[in-house]
Design a protein around this motif. Sequence first.
Motif, mmCIF file in Angstrom:
data_model
loop_
_atom_site.group_PDB
_atom_site.id
_atom_site.type_symbol
_atom_site.label_atom_id
_atom_site.label_comp_id
_atom_site.label_asym_id
_atom_site.label_seq_id
_atom_site.Cartn_x
_atom_site.Cartn_y
_atom_site.Cartn_z
ATOM 1 N N GLY A 61 0.802 -1.224 0.000
ATOM 2 C CA GLY A 61 0.000 0.000 0.000
ATOM 3 C C GLY A 61 0.831 1.268 0.000
ATOM 4 N N SER A 62 0.168 2.374 -0.329
ATOM 5 C CA SER A 62 0.859 3.642 -0.557
ATOM 6 C C SER A 62 1.528 4.208 0.688
ATOM 7 C CB SER A 62 -0.127 4.669 -1.118
ATOM 8 O OG SER A 62 -0.536 4.306 -2.413
ATOM 9 N N LYS A 63 0.875 4.084 1.838
ATOM 10 C CA LYS A 63 1.450 4.678 3.051
ATOM 11 C C LYS A 63 2.793 4.041 3.402
ATOM 12 C CE LYS A 63 -2.864 6.276 5.158
ATOM 13 N NZ LYS A 63 -3.780 6.198 6.335
ATOM 14 N N VAL A 64 2.860 2.725 3.305
ATOM 15 C CA VAL A 64 4.115 2.027 3.579
ATOM 16 C C VAL A 64 5.159 2.415 2.535
ATOM 17 C CG1 VAL A 64 5.231 -0.230 3.694
ATOM 18 C CG2 VAL A 64 3.019 0.115 4.787
ATOM 19 N N SER A 65 4.752 2.459 1.280
ATOM 20 C CA SER A 65 5.686 2.799 0.211
ATOM 21 C C SER A 65 6.236 4.216 0.373
ATOM 22 C CB SER A 65 5.004 2.663 -1.156
ATOM 23 O OG SER A 65 4.760 1.306 -1.457
ATOM 24 N N GLU A 66 5.375 5.156 0.693
ATOM 25 C CA GLU A 66 5.820 6.542 0.865
ATOM 26 C C GLU A 66 6.887 6.654 1.943
ATOM 27 O OE1 GLU A 66 2.197 8.556 1.663
ATOM 28 O OE2 GLU A 66 1.532 8.555 -0.436
ATOM 29 N N GLN A 67 6.749 5.854 2.983
ATOM 30 C CA GLN A 67 7.690 5.937 4.100
ATOM 31 C C GLN A 67 8.981 5.166 3.843
ATOM 32 O OE1 GLN A 67 6.007 4.794 7.874
ATOM 33 N NE2 GLN A 67 7.934 5.070 8.994
ATOM 34 N N TYR A 68 8.875 3.988 3.211
ATOM 35 C CA TYR A 68 10.040 3.097 3.174
ATOM 36 C C TYR A 68 10.689 2.928 1.797
ATOM 37 C CZ TYR A 68 9.278 1.672 7.991
ATOM 38 O OH TYR A 68 9.162 1.662 9.361
ATOM 39 N N ALA A 91 14.603 2.103 1.063
ATOM 40 C CA ALA A 91 15.006 0.873 0.359
ATOM 41 C C ALA A 91 15.836 1.189 -0.871
ATOM 42 C CB ALA A 91 13.759 0.082 -0.030
ATOM 43 N N ALA A 92 15.533 2.304 -1.534
ATOM 44 C CA ALA A 92 16.232 2.661 -2.770
ATOM 45 C C ALA A 92 17.693 3.041 -2.534
ATOM 46 C CB ALA A 92 15.498 3.808 -3.459
ATOM 47 N N LYS A 93 18.062 3.285 -1.287
ATOM 48 C CA LYS A 93 19.469 3.541 -0.975
ATOM 49 C C LYS A 93 20.305 2.264 -1.061
ATOM 50 C CE LYS A 93 18.485 7.434 2.134
ATOM 51 N NZ LYS A 93 18.595 7.943 3.532
ATOM 52 N N HIS A 94 19.631 1.123 -0.973
ATOM 53 C CA HIS A 94 20.330 -0.160 -0.954
ATOM 54 C C HIS A 94 20.033 -1.030 -2.172
ATOM 55 C CE1 HIS A 94 21.339 0.518 3.307
ATOM 56 N NE2 HIS A 94 20.097 0.950 3.438
ATOM 57 N N SER A 95 18.872 -0.812 -2.835
ATOM 58 C CA SER A 95 18.412 -1.771 -3.841
ATOM 59 C C SER A 95 17.604 -1.083 -4.926
ATOM 60 C CB SER A 95 17.544 -2.840 -3.163
ATOM 61 O OG SER A 95 16.348 -2.253 -2.675
ATOM 62 N N ILE A 96 17.263 -1.847 -5.940
ATOM 63 C CA ILE A 96 16.285 -1.422 -6.932
ATOM 64 C C ILE A 96 14.904 -1.752 -6.371
ATOM 65 C CG2 ILE A 96 15.367 -1.843 -9.249
ATOM 66 C CD1 ILE A 96 18.251 -2.565 -10.086
ATOM 67 N N ARG A 152 3.624 6.619 -8.878
ATOM 68 C CA ARG A 152 3.324 6.397 -10.295
ATOM 69 C C ARG A 152 3.335 7.679 -11.125
ATOM 70 N NH1 ARG A 152 -1.740 2.334 -9.268
ATOM 71 N NH2 ARG A 152 -0.542 0.475 -8.723
ATOM 72 N N MET A 153 2.837 8.754 -10.564
ATOM 73 C CA MET A 153 2.749 9.982 -11.351
ATOM 74 C C MET A 153 3.880 10.957 -11.032
ATOM 75 S SD MET A 153 0.435 9.137 -13.296
ATOM 76 C CE MET A 153 0.535 10.649 -14.247
ATOM 77 N N ASN A 154 4.865 10.506 -10.275
ATOM 78 C CA ASN A 154 6.066 11.313 -10.056
ATOM 79 C C ASN A 154 6.829 11.395 -11.381
ATOM 80 O OD1 ASN A 154 8.788 12.072 -9.452
ATOM 81 N ND2 ASN A 154 8.448 11.533 -7.308
ATOM 82 N N LYS A 188 16.465 3.533 -9.665
ATOM 83 C CA LYS A 188 16.413 2.905 -8.341
ATOM 84 C C LYS A 188 14.986 2.636 -7.880
ATOM 85 C CE LYS A 188 19.494 2.275 -5.965
ATOM 86 N NZ LYS A 188 20.327 1.062 -5.788
ATOM 87 N N ILE A 189 14.035 3.437 -8.372
ATOM 88 C CA ILE A 189 12.626 3.237 -8.024
ATOM 89 C C ILE A 189 11.832 3.110 -9.317
ATOM 90 C CG2 ILE A 189 10.583 4.177 -6.885
ATOM 91 C CD1 ILE A 189 12.456 5.805 -5.080
ATOM 92 N N ILE A 190 11.061 2.038 -9.425
ATOM 93 C CA ILE A 190 10.210 1.810 -10.592
ATOM 94 C C ILE A 190 8.795 1.551 -10.085
ATOM 95 C CG2 ILE A 190 9.771 0.363 -12.600
ATOM 96 C CD1 ILE A 190 13.080 -0.214 -11.469
ATOM 97 N N ALA A 191 7.831 2.249 -10.669
ATOM 98 C CA ALA A 191 6.433 2.060 -10.294
ATOM 99 C C ALA A 191 5.782 1.053 -11.232
ATOM 100 C CB ALA A 191 5.687 3.387 -10.348
ATOM 101 N N ASN A 192 5.100 0.077 -10.657
ATOM 102 C CA ASN A 192 4.270 -0.848 -11.429
ATOM 103 C C ASN A 192 2.887 -0.230 -11.579
ATOM 104 O OD1 ASN A 192 3.831 -3.291 -12.794
ATOM 105 N ND2 ASN A 192 2.898 -4.219 -10.989
ATOM 106 N N ALA A 193 2.249 -0.449 -12.708
ATOM 107 C CA ALA A 193 1.004 0.246 -13.011
ATOM 108 C C ALA A 193 -0.204 -0.371 -12.302
ATOM 109 C CB ALA A 193 0.781 0.273 -14.524
#
Length: 328
Positions: free
Chosen positions: A74-81, A85-90, A99-101, A120-125
């Motif tokens: 969900g979005s809330k978890v993604s916004e926070q973490y 995560a992108a500092k360490h991984s894809i 998605r709309m960034n 480093k960050i990819i959004a799935n549709a």
Amino acid sequence: MKKYNVVVVGATGLVGRTLLRVLEERKLPIAGLRLIASEKSIGKKLTVFGKEYVVEGLGKESFKGCDFAFFCAGSKVSEQYVPLAAKHSIVIDNSSAFRMNPDIPLVVPWINGELALGKKIIANANCSIIPCVTVLKTLDERFCLTKVNYTTYQAVSGSGFKGINDLMRTRTGEKPLFYPQPIASTCIPLIGDAITSGDTSEEKKMKDETKKILNRFDLKVSATCVRVPVFYCHGIVVSLETKEKFNLSDVKNLFSEIPKVIVKDDLRKNDFPTSLDGYDNDNIYVGRIREDETRENGLLFYVLADNLRIGAASSSVAIMEYIINHQK
């Protein structure tokens, strides 16, 4: 062959569990796997690749040593973490958070997978958008789309276990605990939150994501999204208008040539897409193909696919596969 360390956030949810199954099916080169979920799931055990894994909680140390992180929580978890995560991984994120960034690619890998490379960050549709744009991309390239209208019929599994439980509960006459009406007895033309334009947040996703994935910000798009009392698979009626004239037989031939697409379009033989076709596979079914006389150069058809697989988990894993296969 290089092997990769993978983290799955939201591993005990519907999409997370489906993603783990897809990882097993694809036999990707995975060295290590870490399963992350909410506090109530910490300590649960899941078997993946024939090995038992203990579900962990989410924290700042969750992504160290990770190569790929899938977010299915969900979005809330993604916004926070996700930024952490992108500092360490894809990171491949299934939520709508990024998605709309404009700086983050919105990827359907068999359409625009190249956009994921080096990111480093990819959004799935969105789960309804993925099957639709798979078809629309080809139509746009051939005939140039000018207008697209969606009416979606979305299964309760799109709401996770809460949706499935509400359908089961209201089938026995109990009151709903999740949906605003008893979903077993009615369709509900409200998915997501109401927004000021009169659309819902889900309908806005349909409009915005179509334009971004097709790179057609001039395209006119509208949508009405409806929750229906079906467990799995989303169906979408697509009505569109093209700039160039088309021949219906040419359109059907085009559809049959699109990878992943299966055409089922013979009413005389009761041959049309249903949830029984789409469930638990990665095909996109298209049928009821006909001209729409309310539009100039109008086309009308029905698209159906498994919302948990091709609409979420399988497309996420396919992004990882694309990156692995195209790394220099």
